[in-house]
Design an enzyme around this catalytic site. Structure first.
Site: not given
Ligand code: MOS
Length: 697
Positions: A238, A590, A660, A663
């Site tokens: 996504g 990992p 997380g 990103e």
């Molecule tokens: Mo991510 S671009 O915050 O789903």
């Protein structure tokens, strides 16, 4: 400070994906594959003007095709209750706000029938003059709404103009990034079923958040959310574009309401995805820096102008990274939007940070050359003791550690700092570095339920999403750890609004938000039912409020290194080697974490070299709106990519100590590639992508 849960062995293991076998053998059901005996199929008609009004929709020819069940137009489509959000006001009026908007749809017995009939629908428009080019002279820009942006669009500290005038070394450059499109492997799909007698709506939807989609759909159609169920067990990617409902969900619901009792299947084509599910808007970013000769920044200015849509505001916060990254006593960041007659931008992996850090980290490289300093040393000299934006202490800022560790791994010290110094055969060879960052965020509102099924087996339920990131596996590991049992004792249930609510899989917040709810529920089960709960015992708990969020600046950091080769004759750019070191708290798994980081780095390389949506200003469409011409890397484009991390746990983020990783891998990686291309060739390219022509004089 919250205490870190003691590891029971499950956390930190490189477990294979629990659903891996089902996925590679084709038995993991994706949204569109949910089995129904007698479905209908939907195919849309998209506007061919960028601004105007629908005058008429001629469906006569389409209706002659056998198997066509219904045609939806702005005249006959079921009415929606809330049309305030223009993205979701599908077929509610005749206005066309961008090219590629839904203006009609066919419902038929088969997908090919629906598509053929849709091709036969004739739409007449009154076309109005449109503006889709952000660089056109005279286009107006405005300050975005702080609420849409999520943060204040403008910030200013200290005497910016005075500091610029007083600086010994000045940098003033403008960087540009093009429109980019998420393009997950699995297109956006949905199956909508409306049961009239019970007034229940069910969606099998490819989404990053079932509860998010339910909330939007319920509001738009005016149903109690309890009457709407959204199911999404597996998602084929996504990158943010599935982080909210989009117009296709609403169109599917309209079709379902027009065909009660029959499920309506709707899969967007690749081309549809270029106008209907968001994209990273193009940015123009001017960066000004003033520094002493020793490289210490006195002032940093990051002014951004970006595209938004007249249909709905979207503000990409590209300059926000400059509020946090480096010390400078004077600082300004501003964001302005150009509202155009274009599709609505939306999240694409690391919104704001991905384009913003390309600009900032390229500018830092330029400053390093201007001060004749090693770019790592320059960054080390500009380490802020506290978060420059808020004045809060860092929960753990390990940027310099990442840079130094990465330099060692990469062999940075062997580098001749002079650009255009190394030639191997037909290729100029260079290396580049850039910093990375991402907030360690936790979203409120998730609830986990744990039930003891007997014999030490537990069912863990939370409406979380696995968009391909590894949630199924990592959350199971977290649950096993928190319950002190083996992985095989845990049955995880996610991806369904019948389960307790969960925040969206976005902002790299999933593991923290859902994981801490699971840990809290496990603790409550022990509190309420003791260490040896009876069969049937169950407890629920939400993501706990974390007071440290107000007391500390919570950020992950990282360092990217890239080797780039540029062909002296053709300008072809190759990236044989990328290496990243990240500070992202404790790693749950990992294997899946590395896959996220490497995937982000490859996407950053793709941003640097390949991706660009080319819009034809005459018609307002994306000319290269397919995977033949919108370039994303294939295996042959990807060299050696290594990602590693510091051994750490940040107890101030959550009980897991984990942040997380979805990103941060993309953030800064495009700058590392562009900086390496400069080092190779001596040509500074400030506009992405780095196509071969830019290296030919
Ligand atoms: Mo991510 S671009 O915050 O789903």
């Amino acid at each position: 400070m919250v205490d870190v849960a003691p590891g029971a062995g499950a956390i930190g293991e490189p477990m294979e994906r629990l659903e891996g076998r089902a996925k590679v053998t084709g038995t993991a059901p994706y949204a569109y594959e949910h089995p129904f005996d007698d479905p209908l199929y939907l195919h849309p008609v998209l506007s061919t003007v960028a601004r105007g009004r629908v005058l008429s929709v001629d469906t006569a020819k389409a209706e002659t095709i056998e198997g066509v069940r219904a045609l939806l137009t702005p005249w006959n489509a079921p009415r929606l209750v809330d049309t305030g959000d223009r993205e979701f006001a599908v077929l509610q009026d005749r206005e066309v706000l961008f090219r590629g908007q839904f203006v009609a749809a066919v419902i038929a017995d088969g997908p090919e029938i629906a598509r053929q009939a849709a091709d036969l629908v004739r739409v007449e428009y009154e076309a109005l003059r449109h503006e889709v080019d952000p660089s056109s002279p005279g286009r107006e820009v405005y300050r975005p709404d702080a609420e849409d942006a999520g943060v204040e669009p403008d910030t200013e500290q200290g005497d910016v103009e005075g500091a610029l005038a007083a600086a010994t070394v000045r940098i003033d450059h403008t960087y540009r990034t093009p429109r980019a499109y998420n393009n997950p492997m699995e297109p956006h799909t949905t199956i909508a079923l409306w049961e009239e007698e019970t007034e229940r709506l069910t969606l099998y939807d490819s989404t990053q958040g079932v509860h998010v989609v339910r909330g939007t759909v319920a509001e738009v159609v005016g149903l109690d959310p309890e009457r709407v169920r959204v199911v999404s067990p597996h998602v084929g990617g996504g990158f943010g574009s599935k982080g909210s409902a989009h117009a296709h969900n609403v169109l599917a619901v309209l079709a379902a309401k027009a065909s009660p009792g029959r499920p309506v299947k709707f899969a967007l084509t690749r081309r549809h995805m270029f106008s209907l599910v968001g994209y990273r808007p193009d940015t123009v970013q001017r960066i000004r820096m003033g520094a002493e000769e020793d490289g210490r920044l006195g002032v940093l200015v990051h002014d951004v102008v970006e595209t938004s849509s007249r249909a709905k505001e979207y503000a990409e916060m590209s300059g926000a990274c400059s509020r946090t990254m480096y010390a400078a006593s004077a600082r300004r960041t501003t964001h302005r939007l150009a509202a155009l007659d274009v599709p609505i931008p939306f999240w694409m992996r690391a919104p704001g940070k991905a384009p913003g850090m390309f600009a900032l980290e390229t500018a830092m490289d330029e400053l390093a050359y201007a001060c004749a300093l090693d770019p790592i040393e320059l960054r080390a000299r500009n380490e802020p003791e506290r978060d420059p934006q808020t004045g809060l202490p860092w929960s753990g800022r390990h940027l310099v550690e990442c840079l130094r560790r990465g330099a060692e791994r990469f062999g940075w010290d062997e580098r001749d700092p002079k650009p255009r110094a190394r030639r191997e055969g037909d290729w100029w060879v260079g290396t580049g570095v850039a910093s990375s960052m991402y907030p360690r965020s936790t979203m409120p509102g998730s609830v986990a339920e744990i039930a003891h099924e007997g014999q030490g087996r537990y069912t863990v339920s939370i409406g979380a999403a696995d968009l391909g990131t590894g949630t199924w596996t990592a959350l199971t590991q977290i649950a096993a750890d928190a319950l002190g049992c083996g992985i095989d004792r845990v049955r995880l249930r996610i991806g369904d609004t019948d389960l307790p609510p969960a925040s969206v899989a976005g902002g790299s917040s999933g593991i923290s938000s859902w994981g801490s709810a699971v840990v809290a529920a496990a603790r409550r089960l022990r509190d309420e039912h003791g260490g040896d709960p009876a069969p049937g015992a169950r407890s629920r708990a939400g993501t706990p409020h974390n007071p440290d969020e107000e007391r500390y600046a919570l950020y992950s950091f990282g360092a990217h290194f890239a080797e780039v080769r540029v062909n002296a004759d053709t300008g072809e750019v190759r990236v044989p080697r990328m290496s990243g070191v990240f500070s992202v708290g404790r790693i749950i798994n990992p294997r899946t974490a590395r896959s996220q980081l490497v995937g982000g780095m490859v996407m950053g390389m793709s941003m640097a070299l390949h991706e660009e949506g080319v819009v034809d200003p005459r018609f307002g469409h994306v000319v290269n709106g397919d995977l033949a011409e919108y370039h994303v890397p294939v295996n042959a484009d990807v060299g050696r990519v290594e990602a590693e991390w510091l051994e750490e746990a940040d107890p101030r983020v959550n009980a897991l100590g984990a942040a997380g990783v979805g990103e941060i891998g993309i953030v800064g990686s495009a700058a590392a590639v562009a900086n390496a291309a400069f080092h190779a060739t001596g040509t500074r390219v400030r506009e992405l992508p780095l196509t071969p022509d830019r290296f030919l004089s």
